[in-house]
Scaffold this motif. Structure first.
Motif, PDB file in Angstrom:
ATOM      1  N   TYR A   1     119.183   6.149 -12.870  1.00 60.09           N
ATOM      2  CA  TYR A   1     120.525   5.673 -12.553  1.00 60.09           C
ATOM      3  C   TYR A   1     120.590   5.372 -11.052  1.00 60.09           C
ATOM      4  CZ  TYR A   1     121.709   7.232 -17.225  1.00 60.09           C
ATOM      5  OH  TYR A   1     121.754   7.386 -18.591  1.00 60.09           O
ATOM      6  N   THR A   2     121.737   5.037 -10.562  1.00 57.00           N
ATOM      7  CA  THR A   2     121.857   4.638  -9.153  1.00 57.00           C
ATOM      8  C   THR A   2     121.340   5.697  -8.201  1.00 57.00           C
ATOM      9  OG1 THR A   2     123.810   3.337  -9.730  1.00 57.00           O
ATOM     10  CG2 THR A   2     123.438   3.794  -7.384  1.00 57.00           C
ATOM     11  N   HIS A   3     121.732   6.938  -8.435  1.00 58.66           N
ATOM     12  CA  HIS A   3     121.315   8.017  -7.535  1.00 58.66           C
ATOM     13  C   HIS A   3     120.711   9.207  -8.264  1.00 58.66           C
ATOM     14  CE1 HIS A   3     123.024   6.133  -3.992  1.00 58.66           C
ATOM     15  NE2 HIS A   3     124.161   5.938  -4.647  1.00 58.66           N
TER      16      HIS A   3
END
Length: 341
Positions: free
Chosen positions: A329-331
């Motif tokens: 995911y993004t982070h």
């Protein structure tokens, strides 16, 4: 039921509010992480779960207990008559009551290693914990088995019954088991995460008369083996004669861990270590049979040869196989299970 409801906090709240038994129908699916070793593959094929004596755990502080040395020394001193002191001078090489009491306390603690008396099998309620895959499944090169919690209750009971039957059969010390129910010799419970260790001073104080009888026997010319056998029998008999209170104590010891381990969301099966009474003192392992897995999850870095073996065993058992895969995911990353068959 959501994962939040199945967390250890949910069950711990029930236990700490005085609910003695957890309804079997609320037991979650339990997962056991393991490496793809010869032993774990055999256990998977044979429907076996193995318990380990806590003294053999990789965490040396797991199930560790505390006691108040000064209180134990005082309790021994209170029972050291002048005649006993005279008898013990040669035995201990000292005439100081306090010095003798300290040596007796050391012996008392050595002969009451609670962690060697039980075997424990460990599970988690999560199958997607990155840290668990790293620590307990050989850096994601192993696998994870799913078990029906309700079936594990039956496994625990069957192991207990077999253990108890063995205890009675191999009862070379003549311990009276007449008032002991097999139901009281094992449990399956969630781990409670809290600060501190359990203090067992009061339990050790209760065994002081037996350790003093042991030294009295030695002073009276009784052989070391005969004196030790009597000590062993007396301590074990005291344990079984006070089984209700001891169960509470042992549950507190076997199923309480420091809060730093809370991420494991662990459940445990613990049962009496029959190796103690069978004479096999050095074996840290106990077999728990008839524990069939309901699904298997393959580690993301599992070698191909191990994957083939696990998948083949799963086919024979007609249970589903899932591949764990990290999704970015993004982070963050999250582990997802993908059905293979």
């Amino acid at each position: 039921m959501s994962k939040k409801l199945l967390s250890s906090d949910y069950y711990n709240k029930k236990l700490e509010n005085g609910v003695e038994y957890i309804n079997i129908h609320t037991f979650p699916t339990l997962y056991k992480y393991q490496s793809a070793s010869e032993y774990s593959l055999h256990n998977f094929e044979a429907d076996e779960v193995w318990g380990t004596v806590p003294t053999a755990f990789n965490d040396p502080y797991d199930c560790a207990v505390c006691f108040t040395t000064s209180a134990l020394i005082k309790a021994v001193i209170d029972k050291l008559s002048e005649q006993r002191i005279k008898n013990y001078v040669t035995l201990f090489g000292n005439s100081s009551k306090k010095a003798i009491a300290k040596q007796i306390v050391d012996s008392l603690v050595e002969n009451n290693d609670i962690r060697s008396q039980y075997a424990v099998a460990c599970f988690s309620i999560y199958n997607d914990s990155e840290i668990m895959w790293g620590h307990y499944a050989d850096s994601a090169k192993g696998f994870c088995l799913a078990y029906d919690g309700k079936r594990l209750v039956k496994t625990a009971y069957a192991t207990t019954q077999a253990t108890f039957d063995l205890l009675k059969k191999l009862n070379i010390f003549g311990i009276d088991f007449s008032d002991v129910s097999a139901d009281n010799l094992s449990s399956i419970m969630p781990v409670i995460y809290r600060d501190g260790k359990i203090n067992i001073t009061s339990r050790l104080v209760g065994n002081i008369p037996y350790i003093l009888n042991y030294y009295d026997d030695l002073c009276n010319g009784i052989s070391l083996e005969e004196a030790y056998n009597r000590l062993f029998k007396d301590i074990k008999q005291n344990y079984y004669s006070n089984l209700g209170a001891n169960n509470d104590l042992f549950y507190s010891i076997m199923c309480c861990k420091d809060r730093v381990w809370k991420y494991e969301q662990e459940w445990r099966i613990w049962t009496y270590n029959s190796n103690v009474l069978s004479g096999n003192f050095n074996s840290p392992y106990m077999r728990m049979g008839n524990a069939k897995a309901t699904a298997v999850y393959l580690g993301e870095r599992m070698p191909e040869y191990a994957r083939r073996v696990v998948i083949e065993i799963a086919k024979m058992k007609h249970i589903p196989v899932y591949q764990m895969k990290s999704i970015m995911y993004t982070h963050s990353y999250k582990l997802k299970s993908i059905l293979l068959q």
